[in-house]
Design a protein around this motif. Structure first.
Motif, mmCIF file in Angstrom:
data_model
loop_
_atom_site.group_PDB
_atom_site.id
_atom_site.type_symbol
_atom_site.label_atom_id
_atom_site.label_comp_id
_atom_site.label_asym_id
_atom_site.label_seq_id
_atom_site.Cartn_x
_atom_site.Cartn_y
_atom_site.Cartn_z
ATOM 1 N N PRO A 37 0.800 -1.228 0.000
ATOM 2 C CA PRO A 37 0.000 0.000 0.000
ATOM 3 C C PRO A 37 0.830 1.275 0.000
ATOM 4 N N ARG A 40 2.156 1.697 -3.528
ATOM 5 C CA ARG A 40 1.019 2.047 -4.397
ATOM 6 C C ARG A 40 0.640 3.509 -4.255
ATOM 7 N N ASP A 41 0.570 3.990 -3.038
ATOM 8 C CA ASP A 41 0.137 5.371 -2.822
ATOM 9 C C ASP A 41 1.188 6.368 -3.319
ATOM 10 N N GLU A 45 0.351 9.124 -6.210
ATOM 11 C CA GLU A 45 0.573 10.566 -6.088
ATOM 12 C C GLU A 45 1.457 11.075 -7.227
ATOM 13 N N ALA A 157 -3.773 9.488 -2.759
ATOM 14 C CA ALA A 157 -3.916 8.287 -3.576
ATOM 15 C C ALA A 157 -4.190 7.097 -2.675
ATOM 16 N N ASP A 158 -5.002 6.167 -3.179
ATOM 17 C CA ASP A 158 -5.260 4.898 -2.513
ATOM 18 C C ASP A 158 -5.502 3.858 -3.593
ATOM 19 N N GLU A 159 -6.146 2.759 -3.248
ATOM 20 C CA GLU A 159 -6.352 1.715 -4.241
ATOM 21 C C GLU A 159 -7.402 2.072 -5.280
ATOM 22 N N ALA A 162 -6.441 8.420 -7.602
ATOM 23 C CA ALA A 162 -5.261 9.272 -7.458
ATOM 24 C C ALA A 162 -5.706 10.675 -7.856
#
Length: 284
Positions: A37, A40-41, A45, A157-159, A162
């Motif tokens: 995570p 990913r974040d 971003e 941003a997350d899953e 963004a």
């Protein structure tokens, strides 16, 4: 609400900006990657920033952003062209735990490369040290160095999404309102993660209800990373039959990985033979 970048101008303050909201394109970029995570974040971003900066391209071309560090996150890459077609990837352990951004990235550099489509234009490249405790601060410092223009980013941003808000102070801002830039930054800094995911018109009305905001037409954005069999075949032909045969003798097949698009290309002996049809006829 489709994926897009919406540029705007605070006309009475001479401050410009943009709002980015990526959903389907961002989910496609991270599909089947297995990123931790925190990785990913960070990539999300950076993808939001790439779309925001890419929306300013005036001529056909492609911007490539690379964060190269010596920390656990070794590489973040995002490409964006003038049509806001995005692709990107990260290199980092799949089980990486959350940590401060400087610790995750380590000592490194930010590389921006502009590839113009005109054949006569050479790629332009700018390289600066990583300086900042967040993706937003790293790119703010980059713009300060490269454009000498105060700029701010607010990113989330997350899953699923963004998103981001970008502001830039223009030359006449201090003359029009000496406190305008500070006020607008302060107000923008109150935006929550949920608000940054709102449509641009809604977000800007909430943040700047008393200001004259000119909102320009949205620019659609999308993930674009198709397979390119022809390009891979041309690359293999350039190596020559003898070298390809040596690889086949050792491994039984040739495997090409396209990391940025997450594609794999496999060539067995029959497919390699098909790359050199003229030579095959001469040999027989």
């Amino acid at each position: 609400m489709s994926d897009s970048v919406c540029r705007f101008l605070l006309e009475e303050l001479d401050i410009r900006g943009a709002v980015v909201n990526l959903a389907a394109s961002w989910r496609a970029m991270q599909a089947q990657r297995g990123y931790a995570p925190v990785v990913r974040d960070l990539l999300g971003e950076m993808t939001a920033v790439a779309a925001l900066i890419g929306s300013t391209l005036k001529t056909p071309g492609r911007l490539s952003f690379q964060v190269q560090g010596h920390g656990a996150v070794r590489l973040l890459v995002v490409d964006c062209d003038e049509q806001l077609r995005l692709r990107g990837m990260a290199k980092a352990p799949a089980d990486l735990s959350p940590a401060p951004v400087p610790e995750l990235l380590g000592d490194g550099r930010l590389v921006l490369t502009l590839h113009a489509k005109a054949a006569s234009d050479r790629p332009y490249q700018s390289i600066v040290p990583l300086d900042g405790d967040s993706v937003a601060r790293i790119f703010e410092n980059y713009l300060e160095l490269s454009e000498q223009t105060p700029s701010r980013f607010w990113l989330v941003a997350d899953e699923v999404r963004a998103c981001g808000l970008f502001l830039q102070k223009l030359p006449e801002a201090d003359r029009k309102d000496p406190d305008g830039w500070n006020r607008v930054q302060t107000v923008a800094g109150t935006a929550t993660a949920e608000e940054l995911a709102l449509p641009a018109a809604t977000l800007l009305h909430r943040l700047f209800p008393e200001d004259d905001v000119r909102l320009f037409a949205a620019q659609p954005a999308r993930h674009h990373c198709p397979r390119d069999e022809r390009k891979v075949e041309e690359m293999l032909r350039s190596l020559g039959r003898a070298e390809l045969q040596a690889i086949l003798n050792e491994h039984g097949e040739i495997v090409i990985r396209d990391d940025i698009c997450n594609h794999e290309y496999r060539f067995d002996a029959a497919r390699v033979d098909g790359l050199f049809p003229t030579e095959k006829r001469i040999l027989h």
